[in-house]
Design a protein around this motif. Structure first.
Motif, PDB file in Angstrom:
ATOM      1  N   ARG A 155      -7.944   7.906   3.034  1.00 44.47           N
ATOM      2  CA  ARG A 155      -7.580   7.836   4.443  1.00 44.47           C
ATOM      3  C   ARG A 155      -8.634   8.517   5.294  1.00 44.47           C
ATOM      4  N   CYS A 156      -8.962   7.880   6.416  1.00 46.04           N
ATOM      5  CA  CYS A 156      -9.792   8.520   7.432  1.00 46.04           C
ATOM      6  C   CYS A 156      -8.895   8.784   8.636  1.00 46.04           C
ATOM      7  N   PHE A 157      -8.876  10.037   9.073  1.00 47.73           N
ATOM      8  CA  PHE A 157      -8.052  10.436  10.211  1.00 47.73           C
ATOM      9  C   PHE A 157      -8.764  11.554  10.947  1.00 47.73           C
ATOM     10  N   GLN A 158      -9.000  11.350  12.238  1.00 49.61           N
ATOM     11  CA  GLN A 158      -9.698  12.318  13.080  1.00 49.61           C
ATOM     12  C   GLN A 158     -11.024  12.756  12.458  1.00 49.61           C
ATOM     13  N   GLY A 159     -11.726  11.792  11.890  1.00 52.01           N
ATOM     14  CA  GLY A 159     -13.065  12.034  11.367  1.00 52.01           C
ATOM     15  C   GLY A 159     -13.128  12.587   9.965  1.00 52.01           C
ATOM     16  N   GLU A 160     -11.990  12.910   9.376  1.00 51.55           N
ATOM     17  CA  GLU A 160     -11.964  13.469   8.033  1.00 51.55           C
ATOM     18  C   GLU A 160     -11.486  12.411   7.037  1.00 51.55           C
ATOM     19  N   THR A 161     -12.180  12.337   5.900  1.00 55.86           N
ATOM     20  CA  THR A 161     -11.859  11.336   4.893  1.00 55.86           C
ATOM     21  C   THR A 161     -11.514  11.991   3.567  1.00 55.86           C
ATOM     22  N   GLY A 162     -10.465  11.484   2.916  1.00 55.41           N
ATOM     23  CA  GLY A 162     -10.102  12.011   1.605  1.00 55.41           C
ATOM     24  C   GLY A 162      -8.966  11.219   1.003  1.00 55.41           C
ATOM     25  N   PRO A 163      -8.679  11.440  -0.275  1.00 53.57           N
ATOM     26  CA  PRO A 163      -7.605  10.705  -0.956  1.00 53.57           C
ATOM     27  C   PRO A 163      -6.226  11.191  -0.509  1.00 53.57           C
ATOM     28  N   VAL A 164      -5.292  10.235  -0.351  1.00 53.17           N
ATOM     29  CA  VAL A 164      -3.912  10.585   0.006  1.00 53.17           C
ATOM     30  C   VAL A 164      -2.912  10.016  -0.994  1.00 53.17           C
ATOM     31  N   GLY A 165      -3.414   9.323  -2.012  1.00 56.69           N
ATOM     32  CA  GLY A 165      -2.538   8.757  -3.027  1.00 56.69           C
ATOM     33  C   GLY A 165      -3.346   8.149  -4.139  1.00 56.69           C
ATOM     34  N   LYS A 166      -2.679   7.810  -5.241  1.00 58.41           N
ATOM     35  CA  LYS A 166      -3.351   7.133  -6.341  1.00 58.41           C
ATOM     36  C   LYS A 166      -2.377   6.161  -6.980  1.00 58.41           C
ATOM     37  N   VAL A 167      -2.919   5.054  -7.439  1.00 58.79           N
ATOM     38  CA  VAL A 167      -2.117   3.986  -8.020  1.00 58.79           C
ATOM     39  C   VAL A 167      -2.818   3.466  -9.270  1.00 58.79           C
ATOM     40  N   ARG A 168      -2.073   2.807 -10.131  1.00 55.18           N
ATOM     41  CA  ARG A 168      -2.655   2.241 -11.338  1.00 55.18           C
ATOM     42  C   ARG A 168      -2.974   0.766 -11.108  1.00 55.18           C
ATOM     43  N   GLY A 169      -4.248   0.466 -11.023  1.00 57.98           N
ATOM     44  CA  GLY A 169      -4.678  -0.919 -10.863  1.00 57.98           C
ATOM     45  C   GLY A 169      -4.836  -1.341  -9.413  1.00 57.98           C
ATOM     46  N   PHE A 170      -5.772  -2.237  -9.174  1.00 61.85           N
ATOM     47  CA  PHE A 170      -6.083  -2.668  -7.809  1.00 61.85           C
ATOM     48  C   PHE A 170      -4.921  -3.433  -7.193  1.00 61.85           C
ATOM     49  N   GLU A 171      -4.311  -4.339  -7.939  1.00 59.66           N
ATOM     50  CA  GLU A 171      -3.229  -5.142  -7.371  1.00 59.66           C
ATOM     51  C   GLU A 171      -2.018  -4.289  -7.026  1.00 59.66           C
ATOM     52  N   GLN A 172      -1.692  -3.326  -7.868  1.00 57.05           N
ATOM     53  CA  GLN A 172      -0.595  -2.427  -7.544  1.00 57.05           C
ATOM     54  C   GLN A 172      -0.959  -1.570  -6.333  1.00 57.05           C
ATOM     55  N   GLY A 173      -2.238  -1.228  -6.231  1.00 57.57           N
ATOM     56  CA  GLY A 173      -2.697  -0.482  -5.065  1.00 57.57           C
ATOM     57  C   GLY A 173      -2.556  -1.292  -3.793  1.00 57.57           C
ATOM     58  N   ALA A 174      -2.885  -2.595  -3.872  1.00 55.98           N
ATOM     59  CA  ALA A 174      -2.740  -3.469  -2.707  1.00 55.98           C
ATOM     60  C   ALA A 174      -1.279  -3.554  -2.281  1.00 55.98           C
ATOM     61  N   GLN A 175      -0.391  -3.688  -3.269  1.00 59.74           N
ATOM     62  CA  GLN A 175       1.043  -3.739  -2.977  1.00 59.74           C
ATOM     63  C   GLN A 175       1.490  -2.478  -2.243  1.00 59.74           C
ATOM     64  N   ALA A 176       1.031  -1.331  -2.730  1.00 58.16           N
ATOM     65  CA  ALA A 176       1.413  -0.055  -2.110  1.00 58.16           C
ATOM     66  C   ALA A 176       0.835   0.078  -0.704  1.00 58.16           C
ATOM     67  N   LEU A 177      -0.427  -0.295  -0.538  1.00 59.44           N
ATOM     68  CA  LEU A 177      -1.094  -0.154   0.753  1.00 59.44           C
ATOM     69  C   LEU A 177      -0.471  -1.072   1.802  1.00 59.44           C
ATOM     70  N   PHE A 178      -0.292  -2.340   1.473  1.00 57.06           N
ATOM     71  CA  PHE A 178       0.274  -3.279   2.440  1.00 57.06           C
ATOM     72  C   PHE A 178       1.745  -2.959   2.720  1.00 57.06           C
ATOM     73  N   GLY A 179       2.468  -2.508   1.689  1.00 52.50           N
ATOM     74  CA  GLY A 179       3.861  -2.131   1.904  1.00 52.50           C
ATOM     75  C   GLY A 179       3.975  -0.939   2.835  1.00 52.50           C
ATOM     76  N   PHE A 180       3.078   0.020   2.665  1.00 54.62           N
ATOM     77  CA  PHE A 180       3.064   1.191   3.542  1.00 54.62           C
ATOM     78  C   PHE A 180       2.745   0.771   4.972  1.00 54.62           C
ATOM     79  N   ALA A 181       1.748  -0.122   5.145  1.00 63.04           N
ATOM     80  CA  ALA A 181       1.381  -0.587   6.490  1.00 63.04           C
ATOM     81  C   ALA A 181       2.546  -1.332   7.135  1.00 63.04           C
ATOM     82  N   ALA A 182       3.268  -2.138   6.352  1.00 61.81           N
ATOM     83  CA  ALA A 182       4.428  -2.860   6.888  1.00 61.81           C
ATOM     84  C   ALA A 182       5.484  -1.876   7.370  1.00 61.81           C
ATOM     85  N   LYS A 183       5.676  -0.786   6.632  1.00 62.75           N
ATOM     86  CA  LYS A 183       6.646   0.240   7.023  1.00 62.75           C
ATOM     87  C   LYS A 183       6.231   0.894   8.339  1.00 62.75           C
TER      88      LYS A 183
END
Length: 314
Positions: free
Chosen positions: A213-241
């Motif tokens: 995540r990049c927020f107010q100029g700072e970048t760093g990890p905010v989560g971890k997932v197993r596999g790219f497709e599962q990561g996409a599911q998590a990322l898009f689901g979070f954005a939908a929320k």
């Protein structure tokens, strides 16, 4: 008052949006071995980079944002004649020198514009305002989108500048990389500690992907997932929320480092599209800039939105 926008090429927006609103793009020169690419958001140049399949070689690429002299030239030969006020929006100053370049160029532009306008028969003063979006890639899109909306609504430069500062401070850019080894190699070259050696090794061994995540100029990890497709599911689901919870700017930008047709086939993307449709939010699809692909690797996904403070839940 005629007002317009200028952005640096690392701000991810659709080409349709850029052309429709006549947004000027300050290019970035990319050199990979003996090849040179001009990152100016033109689809054909982005496609040429993708088609060359430079792979692991790109992480050693040299990037050169528009130098002060080129920004000076763009304004005095074009923008000061076409506009009375230009808002220049750049990716975060903590990650790129382009914001500093634009600020330095502004002194010469504001000093010399009068003669240029007088010679062309253009009356009145000229203003330029430099805005740090405090974000990267798709994360810069909400501020640019809002700037365009405010200009269309004939708001004053002072109102626009104040609103953009607020949106920049509430813009979030989330990224899911596809290749951790590439990301680590590029980060090492730039002396960036966002993704550590251990994380890269662990990700490779177990197919663990970080969500950054990049927020107010700072970048760093905010989560971890197993596999790219599962990561996409998590990322898009979070954005939908977040869309359903309410946004400060009625748009979400999704950028992808490759063929945009891939987006709708990733798990969770249709859910995000449906959430945007239900909530009257525009879902903008944008190709990741060549600069973005050089820095984070091809195949990465970024999501940009502006919202009130929230916890990253992955």
């Amino acid at each position: 008052m005629r007002m317009g926008l200028a952005i640096d090429a690392a701000c991810d927006l659709s080409q349709e949006f850029i052309q429709k609103h006549d947004i000027a793009v300050m290019p970035i020169t990319i050199k990979v071995d003996s090849e040179t690419f001009m990152d100016d958001r033109r689809p054909e140049e982005i496609q040429r980079f993708i088609d060359r399949r430079l792979g692991s070689r790109s992480h050693s690429a040299e990037t050169e944002p528009s130098p002060v002299a080129e920004i000076h030239k763009l304004f005095l030969e074009k923008l000061v004649l076409e506009q009375d006020c230009v808002f220049c929006l750049t990716i975060t100053a903590t990650r790129s020198p382009i914001n500093d370049h634009v600020n330095k160029a502004s002194f010469g532009i504001l000093k010399n514009y009068r003669q240029v306008r007088e010679q062309a028969g253009v009356p009145g003063p000229f203003m330029m305002r430099v805005v740090d979006t405090r974000n990267l890639f798709a994360g810069a899109a909400p501020a640019i989108y809002e700037a365009n909306r405010l200009i269309a609504a004939n708001e004053t430069p002072a109102v626009i500048r104040e609103r953009l500062a607020y949106i920049a401070n509430h813009s979030y850019g989330y990224m899911l990389p596809r290749d951790l080894h590439y990301l680590r190699a590029r980060a090492k070259k730039k002396n960036d500690r966002s993704v550590g050696v251990f994380s890269a090794m662990l990700g490779s061994a177990l197919d663990i992907k970080p969500i950054l995540r990049c927020f107010q100029g700072e970048t760093g990890p905010v989560g971890k997932v197993r596999g790219f497709e599962q990561g996409a599911q998590a990322l898009f689901g979070f954005a939908a929320k977040r869309v359903r919870a309410g946004l400060l700017v009625p748009m979400v930008c999704a950028s992808y480092g490759g063929d945009l047709a891939v987006l709708e086939h990733l798990p969770g993307y249709l859910e995000l599209r449906q959430a945007c449709e239900e909530c009257g939010v525009e879902l903008m699809e944008a190709p990741m800039s060549i600069t973005g692909m050089v820095n984070v690797g091809e195949g990465a996904v970024t999501i940009g939105l502006a919202a009130e403070d929230h916890v990253a839940e992955f």
